[in-house]
Design an enzyme around this catalytic site. Structure first.
Site, PDB file in Angstrom:
ATOM      1  N   ASP A  51      49.226  26.782  10.177  1.00 30.97           N
ATOM      2  CA  ASP A  51      49.838  26.982   8.862  1.00 30.97           C
ATOM      3  C   ASP A  51      49.672  25.835   7.861  1.00 30.97           C
ATOM      4  O   ASP A  51      49.314  26.055   6.725  1.00 30.97           O
ATOM      5  CB  ASP A  51      51.337  27.274   9.030  1.00 30.97           C
ATOM      6  CG  ASP A  51      51.613  28.454   9.942  1.00 30.97           C
ATOM      7  OD1 ASP A  51      50.662  28.962  10.578  1.00 30.97           O
ATOM      8  OD2 ASP A  51      52.776  28.872  10.033  1.00 30.97           O
ATOM      9  N   GLU A  80      57.223  24.485  21.593  1.00 32.07           N
ATOM     10  CA  GLU A  80      56.236  25.124  20.704  1.00 32.07           C
ATOM     11  C   GLU A  80      55.018  24.210  20.546  1.00 32.07           C
ATOM     12  O   GLU A  80      53.884  24.647  20.595  1.00 32.07           O
ATOM     13  CB  GLU A  80      56.891  25.411  19.353  1.00 32.07           C
ATOM     14  CG  GLU A  80      56.010  26.192  18.387  1.00 32.07           C
ATOM     15  CD  GLU A  80      56.696  26.495  17.068  1.00 32.07           C
ATOM     16  OE1 GLU A  80      57.819  25.969  16.827  1.00 32.07           O
ATOM     17  OE2 GLU A  80      56.112  27.252  16.267  1.00 32.07           O
TER      18      GLU A  80
HETATM   19  C1  GLC Z   1      53.607  29.650  13.516  1.00 30.37           C
HETATM   20  C2  GLC Z   1      52.235  29.216  13.994  1.00 30.37           C
HETATM   21  C3  GLC Z   1      51.380  30.441  14.269  1.00 30.37           C
HETATM   22  C4  GLC Z   1      52.109  31.357  15.245  1.00 30.37           C
HETATM   23  C5  GLC Z   1      53.532  31.665  14.802  1.00 30.37           C
HETATM   24  C6  GLC Z   1      54.347  32.357  15.880  1.00 30.37           C
HETATM   25  O1  GLC Z   1      53.542  30.292  12.297  1.00 30.37           O
HETATM   26  O2  GLC Z   1      51.622  28.374  13.076  1.00 30.37           O
HETATM   27  O3  GLC Z   1      50.127  30.078  14.757  1.00 30.37           O
HETATM   28  O4  GLC Z   1      51.385  32.534  15.417  1.00 30.37           O
HETATM   29  O5  GLC Z   1      54.211  30.485  14.461  1.00 30.37           O
HETATM   30  O6  GLC Z   1      54.373  31.612  17.062  1.00 30.37           O
END
Ligand code: GLC
Length: 419
Positions: A162, A389
């Protein structure tokens, strides 16, 4: 089975909503596209049928034009912003209006190759193949209108990385004014210092509102977006999935799909050469609006090893990773770049999913030692810090959401490799 595997399975079960899995409770309460495909690879270790269901649910929400959306909002939840009312895509089950890395083709092949119930797997994969093929076709039709062999993302969220440093320059073209007032939810679940900034969020939303104003018509969005970036990691995933889909389709007798996808993969691998930087020993992003390479040493250019790139390129990427000055690889941005931030999301932290794909690519290229080093460092992170995460690549500190689904899924894959 060891304790780590049990812990991983517990997390996958805890986040299972029956036919799809949420990335983590609270922060991400819906189905995410590439999360789900990678999650299925973890589920296959204890419930093969459930693994197929995960991908079937995602593809059941494919758009008529072929796009597979980045989020499927199966049920209302106020804990996440922007929700379905902001996207307003008009889909029967609400979805977002952009896509995410196309890892489904790769996941299908891996599931199929290792399936114990061969007959059931053949049936399920045969039904899914045409859907993934339609998605790949959609990519090259709408995101590569000039036929360059590589596709562009039109929103940073599509990359799955992101707030990468890669986007800073092209993203500066996206306005911050004129958007509706909003309240973020992510910063209520995770430390704001470890998340994207307010200014970045304004721009994310400006793009969403802009695309919504164009009726989510994918024939218009690419050219109308001030943000059009060719990401080597994103393309590598698509190329690898196209090559894997071609092999699967060949085996299943779906020869048109096989030929079409092999051609996508061949063209893509050749076009990737234009993104190679010899000075940096990795690939770089290309800003399609400005017509220039982006000088940013992110993990996107290392993730390129996931595609069948030339072996010499893969070997050079392995060297670049080995030279990274961090204890726990692979950092999502080069630690010696002054813009690197050890704890801020995709601007430095290590992520197990990306480690997994890079490791897989290096192993395929015959670089077994480099691949094993990635497996080792990934499992070290889990043993020290649990299923987070993402992680500070210097200290290993767990960051972002906890009890994280795709992290747990990758652990099951890494443990299987180590065995
Ligand atoms: C965040 C991450 C993305 C992922 C999402 C859900 O937005 O950057 O890559 O798919 O979270 O885990």
């Amino acid at each position: 089975m060891n304790a780590l595997a049990h812990a991983a399975i517990d997390i996958l079960k805890e986040n299972d909503r029956g036919t799809y899995t949420v990335p983590t409770k609270g922060l991400y309460p819906f189905q995410w596209n590439w999360d789900s495909c990678l999650t299925a690879l973890g589920q296959r270790h204890f419930d093969e049928s459930r693994a197929w269901t995960e991908i079937e649910t995602l593809l059941a929400n494919q758009w008529p034009d072929g796009m597979v959306p980045h989020i499927v909002f199966h049920q209302p939840d106020d804990g996440y912003f922007p929700g379905p009312d902001i996207w307003a895509t008009g889909r029967p089950v609400p979805t977002s209006g952009i896509t995410q890395p196309a890892v489904a083709g790769f996941a299908l092949r891996r599931l199929f190759e290792h399936a114990k119930d061969r007959a059931a797997a053949a049936k399920r994969v045969a039904a899914l193949l045409p859907k993934v093929a339609a998605w790949h076709r959609w990519f090259y039709d709408t995101r590569d209108p000039a036929g360059e062999g590589l596709v562009a993302i039109i929103h940073p969220w599509e990359s799955g990385r992101d707030n990468s440093i890669d986007w800073d320059r092209p993203f500066a073209r996206v306005p911050t004014e004129g958007i509706a007032p909003y309240t973020r939810r992510d910063t209520q679940h995770a430390d704001p210092e470890h998340r994207p900034t307010k200014e970045q969020y304004d721009r994310y939303l400006w793009l969403v509102e802009h695309f919504r104003g164009l009726g989510w018509d994918n024939r218009k969005l690419h050219d109308a977006s001030p943000f059009r970036v060719v990401d080597p990691g994103f393309n590598a995933i698509l190329i690898r999935s196209a090559a894997d889909l071609a092999a699967l389709a060949q085996e299943m007798g779906q020869f048109d799909i096989a030929g079409e996808n092999q051609a996508f993969a061949n063209r893509g691998v050749a076009a990737m050469e234009r993104l190679w930087s010899d000075a940096h020993g990795q690939y770089l992003c290309y800003d399609r609006v400005a017509g220039e390479l982006i000088d940013s040493r992110s993990i996107g250019g290392l993730l390129a090893a996931f595609a069948p790139i030339p072996t010499a390129r893969a070997a050079r990427i392995a060297d670049t990773i080995a030279a990274q000055a961090s204890r726990f690889g692979v950092a999502s941005h080069a630690p010696d770049d002054p813009r690197f931030q050890a704890k801020r999301y995709w601007r430095g932290p290590a992520w197990l999913v990306v480690n997994y794909m890079i490791g897989d690519g290096l192993a395929r290229a015959g670089l077994a030692d480099a691949a094993e080093a990635i497996t080792r460092t990934s499992l070290d992170l889990i043993r020290i810090s649990g299923f987070a995460e993402y992680y500070d690549p210097h200290t290993g500190e767990p960051l972002g959401g906890g009890r994280f689904t795709w992290t747990a899924a990758m652990v099951l894959e890494f443990l299987a490799m180590e065995a």
